[in-house]
Design a protein around this motif. Structure first.
Motif, PDB file in Angstrom:
ATOM      1  N   LYS A  78      55.140  64.400  48.638  1.00 35.59           N
ATOM      2  CA  LYS A  78      55.264  65.767  49.132  1.00 35.59           C
ATOM      3  C   LYS A  78      54.037  66.238  49.909  1.00 35.59           C
ATOM      4  O   LYS A  78      53.989  67.375  50.379  1.00 35.59           O
ATOM      5  CB  LYS A  78      55.530  66.724  47.970  1.00 35.59           C
ATOM      6  N   THR A  80      51.264  67.038  48.698  1.00 34.60           N
ATOM      7  CA  THR A  80      50.596  68.102  47.946  1.00 34.60           C
ATOM      8  C   THR A  80      49.448  67.553  47.101  1.00 34.60           C
ATOM      9  O   THR A  80      48.737  68.318  46.451  1.00 34.60           O
ATOM     10  CB  THR A  80      51.592  68.822  47.022  1.00 34.60           C
ATOM     11  N   GLU A  81      49.264  66.233  47.117  1.00 36.57           N
ATOM     12  CA  GLU A  81      48.149  65.585  46.432  1.00 36.57           C
ATOM     13  C   GLU A  81      47.585  64.507  47.350  1.00 36.57           C
ATOM     14  O   GLU A  81      48.347  63.745  47.953  1.00 36.57           O
ATOM     15  CB  GLU A  81      48.594  64.913  45.135  1.00 36.57           C
ATOM     16  N   THR A  94      44.562  68.801  45.447  1.00 35.19           N
ATOM     17  CA  THR A  94      45.955  69.172  45.306  1.00 35.19           C
ATOM     18  C   THR A  94      46.162  70.653  45.568  1.00 35.19           C
ATOM     19  O   THR A  94      45.323  71.490  45.217  1.00 35.19           O
ATOM     20  CB  THR A  94      46.508  68.807  43.907  1.00 35.19           C
ATOM     21  N   THR A  95      47.287  70.967  46.203  1.00 37.46           N
ATOM     22  CA  THR A  95      47.711  72.352  46.399  1.00 37.46           C
ATOM     23  C   THR A  95      48.876  72.677  45.476  1.00 37.46           C
ATOM     24  O   THR A  95      49.489  73.744  45.590  1.00 37.46           O
ATOM     25  CB  THR A  95      48.141  72.586  47.861  1.00 37.46           C
ATOM     26  N   SER A  96      49.193  71.744  44.583  1.00 35.06           N
ATOM     27  CA  SER A  96      50.285  71.936  43.628  1.00 35.06           C
ATOM     28  C   SER A  96      49.807  71.486  42.241  1.00 35.06           C
ATOM     29  O   SER A  96      50.315  70.519  41.679  1.00 35.06           O
ATOM     30  CB  SER A  96      51.520  71.136  44.067  1.00 35.06           C
ATOM     31  N   TYR A  97      48.843  72.218  41.721  1.00 40.39           N
ATOM     32  CA  TYR A  97      48.204  71.869  40.450  1.00 40.39           C
ATOM     33  C   TYR A  97      49.172  72.071  39.298  1.00 40.39           C
ATOM     34  O   TYR A  97      49.796  73.126  39.171  1.00 40.39           O
ATOM     35  CB  TYR A  97      46.968  72.745  40.267  1.00 40.39           C
ATOM     36  N   ARG A 204      50.605  73.313  52.242  1.00 36.76           N
ATOM     37  CA  ARG A 204      50.481  74.488  51.402  1.00 36.76           C
ATOM     38  C   ARG A 204      51.443  75.553  51.904  1.00 36.76           C
ATOM     39  O   ARG A 204      51.679  75.661  53.117  1.00 36.76           O
ATOM     40  CB  ARG A 204      49.043  75.034  51.443  1.00 36.76           C
ATOM     41  N   GLU A 205      52.012  76.322  50.993  1.00 35.40           N
ATOM     42  CA  GLU A 205      52.904  77.393  51.406  1.00 35.40           C
ATOM     43  C   GLU A 205      52.174  78.358  52.334  1.00 35.40           C
ATOM     44  O   GLU A 205      50.998  78.657  52.146  1.00 35.40           O
ATOM     45  CB  GLU A 205      53.425  78.155  50.185  1.00 35.40           C
TER      46      GLU A 205
END
Length: 268
Positions: A78, A80-81, A94-97, A204-205
């Protein structure tokens, strides 16, 4: 563990990073080693991209020195990492911790892959960083209004300003000595702009421009003093676990109960 620790459904976290800096590792300048590490970690990070950086060193009276550095960026499906591997550092972002345990698992796995490829430089710094961008549904027109969600100790210093005048921005920087070479850098700021976290390799959103409050925690251990300490997965695990506690404690002390309700998903 630390007091009030919990995982929020609507966490204000914008970025979480763990960085391991070490002395130059010649093996990580070899493509064979980078390939070995990439293959060892492909279950966690299945995609890889080459990374090329150019550093300019300016010295008074001398011509600029240009240094080319090559590395690799490993990504999850994704984006996100990421795990960025250079000859002098390994950085997880990461932006999805999800949780500290998951972060620790990924970073230790990277260290184990390096060890398996005989990469054993001397540690210089191990750091853990949490950057929060706190946004609220209420309209913020004066920094003083943040005291509803941010602990008053981070806002009360504005009382020294002129009465009746709007405070448009505020920031502070503090450093704490945790002993044994460990420390905590804490930065906070009330801003009105676009997001400060705009990752190069991560998704990131989208965040709209507007008021938000930054809480930036950087826990670390310095290994440059005293006896050299070789890169070791166990030492990295121990260090990250140790500095995680003061980071989490400082975060909980920086927010109010109303902010906790907001981060749990309850409308403020």
């Amino acid at each position: 563990m630390y007091a009030n620790r919990e995982i929020f459904a609507q966490s204000p976290l914008a970025l979480v990073a763990a960085e391991i800096r070490f002395t130059d590792a010649a093996r990580l300048r070899q493509q064979q080693t980078k390939d070995e590490v990439t293959i060892a970690l492909e279950g966690r990070f299945p995609f890889a991209e080459p990374l090329h950086q150019t550093d300019f060193n300016l010295t008074s009276g001398a011509s600029p020195q240009i240094q080319q550095r090559a590395g690799v960026v490993l990504k999850n499906t994704k984006s996100t990492e990421t795990l960025t591997i250079m000859s002098e550092s390994v950085t997880y972002e990461t932006t999805s911790y999800v949780s500290f345990d998951k972060l620790l698992e990924s970073v230790v796995a990277a260290c184990e892959a390096l060890a398996a490829s005989k990469v054993k430089p001397a540690l210089q710094r191990v750091g853990l960083r949490y950057i929060d961008e706190v946004r609220v549904p209420n309209k913020i027109t004066d920094v003083r209004q943040w005291s509803r969600w941010i602990d008053h100790h981070l806002v009360d210093h504005l009382a020294v300003g002129p009465e009746g005048q709007t405070a448009t921005m505020a920031q502070s920087v503090s450093t704490f000595d945790l002993g044994e070479g460990r420390g905590l850098n804490f930065r906070s700021a009330a801003l009105n702009q676009g997001p400060i976290v705009v990752p190069q390799h991560l998704k990131r959103e989208v965040q709209e421009s507007g008021p938000f409050f930054v809480l930036d925690f950087d826990g670390f251990q310095d290994f440059t003093q005293g006896q050299l300490v070789p890169l070791n997965p166990g030492i990295v695990r121990e260090t990250l676990s140790a500095v995680h506690v003061p980071c989490g404690t400082a975060f909980q002390r920086s927010i109010t109960d109303e902010a906790r309700q907001l981060f749990r998903g309850a409308q403020s």
